[in-house]
Scaffold this motif. Structure first.
Motif, PDB file in Angstrom:
ATOM      1  N   ALA A  96       0.806  -1.229   0.000  1.00  0.00           N
ATOM      2  CA  ALA A  96       0.000   0.000   0.000  1.00  0.00           C
ATOM      3  C   ALA A  96       0.834   1.272   0.000  1.00  0.00           C
ATOM      4  O   ALA A  96       0.574   2.198   0.750  1.00  0.00           O
ATOM      5  CB  ALA A  96      -0.958   0.002   1.198  1.00  0.00           C
ATOM      6  N   MET A  97       1.847   1.308  -0.854  1.00  0.00           N
ATOM      7  CA  MET A  97       2.624   2.545  -1.030  1.00  0.00           C
ATOM      8  C   MET A  97       2.000   3.349  -2.179  1.00  0.00           C
ATOM      9  O   MET A  97       1.241   2.813  -2.987  1.00  0.00           O
ATOM     10  CB  MET A  97       4.070   2.213  -1.391  1.00  0.00           C
ATOM     11  CG  MET A  97       4.840   1.472  -0.314  1.00  0.00           C
ATOM     12  SD  MET A  97       5.218   2.506   1.093  1.00  0.00           S
ATOM     13  CE  MET A  97       6.318   3.721   0.358  1.00  0.00           C
ATOM     14  N   ALA A  98       2.397   4.626  -2.252  1.00  0.00           N
ATOM     15  CA  ALA A  98       1.824   5.488  -3.292  1.00  0.00           C
ATOM     16  C   ALA A  98       2.056   4.910  -4.691  1.00  0.00           C
ATOM     17  O   ALA A  98       1.220   5.042  -5.573  1.00  0.00           O
ATOM     18  CB  ALA A  98       2.425   6.894  -3.182  1.00  0.00           C
ATOM     19  N   ALA A  99       3.216   4.270  -4.903  1.00  0.00           N
ATOM     20  CA  ALA A  99       3.540   3.765  -6.239  1.00  0.00           C
ATOM     21  C   ALA A  99       3.298   2.263  -6.367  1.00  0.00           C
ATOM     22  O   ALA A  99       3.801   1.631  -7.294  1.00  0.00           O
ATOM     23  CB  ALA A  99       4.993   4.092  -6.586  1.00  0.00           C
ATOM     24  N   SER A 100       2.495   1.703  -5.469  1.00  0.00           N
ATOM     25  CA  SER A 100       2.283   0.247  -5.490  1.00  0.00           C
ATOM     26  C   SER A 100       1.699  -0.239  -6.812  1.00  0.00           C
ATOM     27  O   SER A 100       1.922  -1.382  -7.208  1.00  0.00           O
ATOM     28  CB  SER A 100       1.372  -0.185  -4.339  1.00  0.00           C
ATOM     29  OG  SER A 100       2.096  -0.132  -3.130  1.00  0.00           O
ATOM     30  N   LEU A 101       0.961   0.634  -7.511  1.00  0.00           N
ATOM     31  CA  LEU A 101       0.350   0.165  -8.758  1.00  0.00           C
ATOM     32  C   LEU A 101       1.383  -0.170  -9.831  1.00  0.00           C
ATOM     33  O   LEU A 101       1.057  -0.845 -10.800  1.00  0.00           O
ATOM     34  CB  LEU A 101      -0.698   1.158  -9.285  1.00  0.00           C
ATOM     35  CG  LEU A 101      -0.365   2.578  -9.662  1.00  0.00           C
ATOM     36  CD1 LEU A 101      -1.506   3.174 -10.484  1.00  0.00           C
ATOM     37  CD2 LEU A 101      -0.154   3.435  -8.428  1.00  0.00           C
ATOM     38  N   ALA A 102       2.633   0.271  -9.651  1.00  0.00           N
ATOM     39  CA  ALA A 102       3.682  -0.130 -10.597  1.00  0.00           C
ATOM     40  C   ALA A 102       4.740  -0.992  -9.908  1.00  0.00           C
ATOM     41  O   ALA A 102       5.814  -1.216 -10.468  1.00  0.00           O
ATOM     42  CB  ALA A 102       4.341   1.104 -11.212  1.00  0.00           C
ATOM     43  N   ALA A 103       4.423  -1.464  -8.712  1.00  0.00           N
ATOM     44  CA  ALA A 103       5.429  -2.218  -7.945  1.00  0.00           C
ATOM     45  C   ALA A 103       5.706  -3.563  -8.595  1.00  0.00           C
ATOM     46  O   ALA A 103       4.777  -4.280  -8.970  1.00  0.00           O
ATOM     47  CB  ALA A 103       4.953  -2.417  -6.513  1.00  0.00           C
ATOM     48  N   THR A 104       6.976  -3.883  -8.748  1.00  0.00           N
ATOM     49  CA  THR A 104       7.331  -5.218  -9.219  1.00  0.00           C
ATOM     50  C   THR A 104       8.087  -5.966  -8.129  1.00  0.00           C
ATOM     51  O   THR A 104       8.386  -7.137  -8.277  1.00  0.00           O
ATOM     52  CB  THR A 104       8.209  -5.145 -10.479  1.00  0.00           C
ATOM     53  OG1 THR A 104       9.302  -4.271 -10.213  1.00  0.00           O
ATOM     54  CG2 THR A 104       7.416  -4.620 -11.659  1.00  0.00           C
ATOM     55  N   ALA A 105       8.436  -5.271  -7.060  1.00  0.00           N
ATOM     56  CA  ALA A 105       9.146  -5.921  -5.963  1.00  0.00           C
ATOM     57  C   ALA A 105       8.865  -5.166  -4.670  1.00  0.00           C
ATOM     58  O   ALA A 105       8.641  -3.949  -4.685  1.00  0.00           O
ATOM     59  CB  ALA A 105      10.649  -5.929  -6.238  1.00  0.00           C
TER      60      ALA A 105
END
Ligand code: ADP
Length: 372
Positions: free
Chosen positions: A36-45
């Motif tokens: 649930a970080m701000a950039a989680s939607l692009a998280a790959t790791a």
């Protein structure tokens, strides 16, 4: 072939690189610190950016590694470089954004204008700095400060006794600059050398946190704009910065500018470029770290105003307020970070652009006001 950029850190700066990456056809991967970080939607790791193995594994198969923040430890950065990974900005540049004492010494070598400063090892050192500067000074922890944490105005060395006790090296003492306002200069530099500058902006901080930005800085003379842009370019070149660089400045009553601090990444003071400049700082950062030709930095209108949404609504989420804000302020551009509201936390911002400064200020403030 599709280029891949790996971003270490999953905050809002990484999040705001996602849209321009999609538009540029760049694959963006993000190493986030947790769920649930701000950039989680692009998280790959998901993993710890202080752990070399985690970061090395993340960096496999990317064309370049860049950052959402400056906290990746030097040994981890060096391990990436040793493994043949392209890292922008690189460790040699990043050290100047990681340690304010290292930054002050290097800026002095470059002849950049800055407040009087000294490394103070103990209370006696600070006493003598205070005696030389009218009895008041600003003391900073060289590392790990942000949003005014780690910055204290002192008149007595005992005011920072616990910092001396906790620190394994000297603290930074600076003259208390009687500035008339704060400015920020954005520049971008490619590894192959091209460098561009945005018009200098005025930043307004409240309680050590950026609250509003106006670009270009109102009442800035041609000369001031030129001096600030040249200083930004000199620092980017002198420090070997690649990607976006934000130079935070103090302006004094006699129109001098002094460097406060540096950020080597997109920065809150440059969010106005998303809606107010031909090339946003987030697109520019991607172009720069990939060593692609840089985009034009010209403003799209006479004025751009950015107002931060701090804290967010006491009840409910930000998105609950969207319809009302949008209905009242159709020209305002709302940017949200996907973060839970919490007092003082930066959860989004609003940009308004136009040819009338008062209108743009009103629109941005009023639209942001829906979210607090
Ligand atoms: P941080 O790294 O936490 O953002 P800064 O070094 O930018 O800390 O300082 C935070 C704020 O404190 C600045 O924006 C400015 O308002 C004030 N400040 C910092 N240094 C000085 C100084 N030498 N003189 C006067 N005010 C200062």
């Amino acid at each position: 072939m599709t280029k891949t950029v790996g971003v270490v850190g999953g905050g809002q700066l990484a999040r705001m690189m996602i849209a321009p990456a999609v538009e540029l056809g760049v694959e963006l991967r993000v190493l986030v610190e947790g769920e649930a970080m701000a950039a989680s939607l692009a998280a790959t790791a998901v993993g710890d950016y202080r752990d070399a193995e985690t970061v090395l594994a993340f960096a496999r198969d990317v064309d370049v590694i860049t950052f959402d923040h400056e906290h990746v430890p030097q040994p981890v950065l060096r391990a990436l470089v040793d493994a043949g990974v392209a890292v922008h900005p690189g460790p040699d540049a990043l050290q100047f954004a990681q340690d304010k004492l290292v930054m002050r010494s290097r800026l002095a070598e470059l002849g950049a204008p800055q407040p009087d400063w000294a490394a103070v090892a103990d209370e006696a050192d600070l006493r003598s700095f205070l005696d030389d500067h009218g009895g008041r000074a600003v003391v900073k922890t060289p590392r790990g400060g942000y949003d005014g944490k780690g910055v204290r105005v002192v008149s007595d060395p005992a005011d920072v006794a616990e910092w001396f006790a906790a620190s394994d090296g000297p603290l930074l003492a600076e003259e208390l600059v009687p500035f008339t306002r704060e400015l920020a200069q954005q520049v971008a530099r490619r590894p192959s050398g091209q460098v561009v500058a945005y018009p200098v902006a005025e930043t307004v901080q409240r309680d050590g946190v950026c609250a509003e930005v106006i670009a270009p800085a109102p009442r800035a003379s041609e000369r001031l704009m030129e001096v600030a842009a040249r200083l930004g370019v000199t620092i980017a070149e002198g420090l070997g910065v690649t990607g976006m660089l934000a130079v935070e400045l103090f302006e004094t009553a006699d129109e001098r500018i002094l460097v406060n601090e540096l950020a080597m990444r997109p920065h809150n003071s440059g969010h106005w470029t998303q809606d107010g400049a031909v090339t946003s700082q987030f697109e520019q950062h991607l172009r720069a770290v990939l060593d692609l030709p840089l985009g034009a930095t010209d403003p799209l209108a006479d004025w751009a105003v950015m107002v931060n949404i701090l804290g967010g609504p006491a009840a409910g989420g930000l998105t609950d307020r969207f319809a009302a804000a949008m209905a009242e302020h159709p020209t305002a551009k709302i940017h949200t970070y996907g973060k839970d509201p919490r007092p003082g936390r930066k959860v989004g911002h609003v940009n308004a652009v136009g040819d009338d400064l008062e209108d743009a200020v009103y629109e941005a403030r009023a639209a942001a006001g829906f979210f607090s």
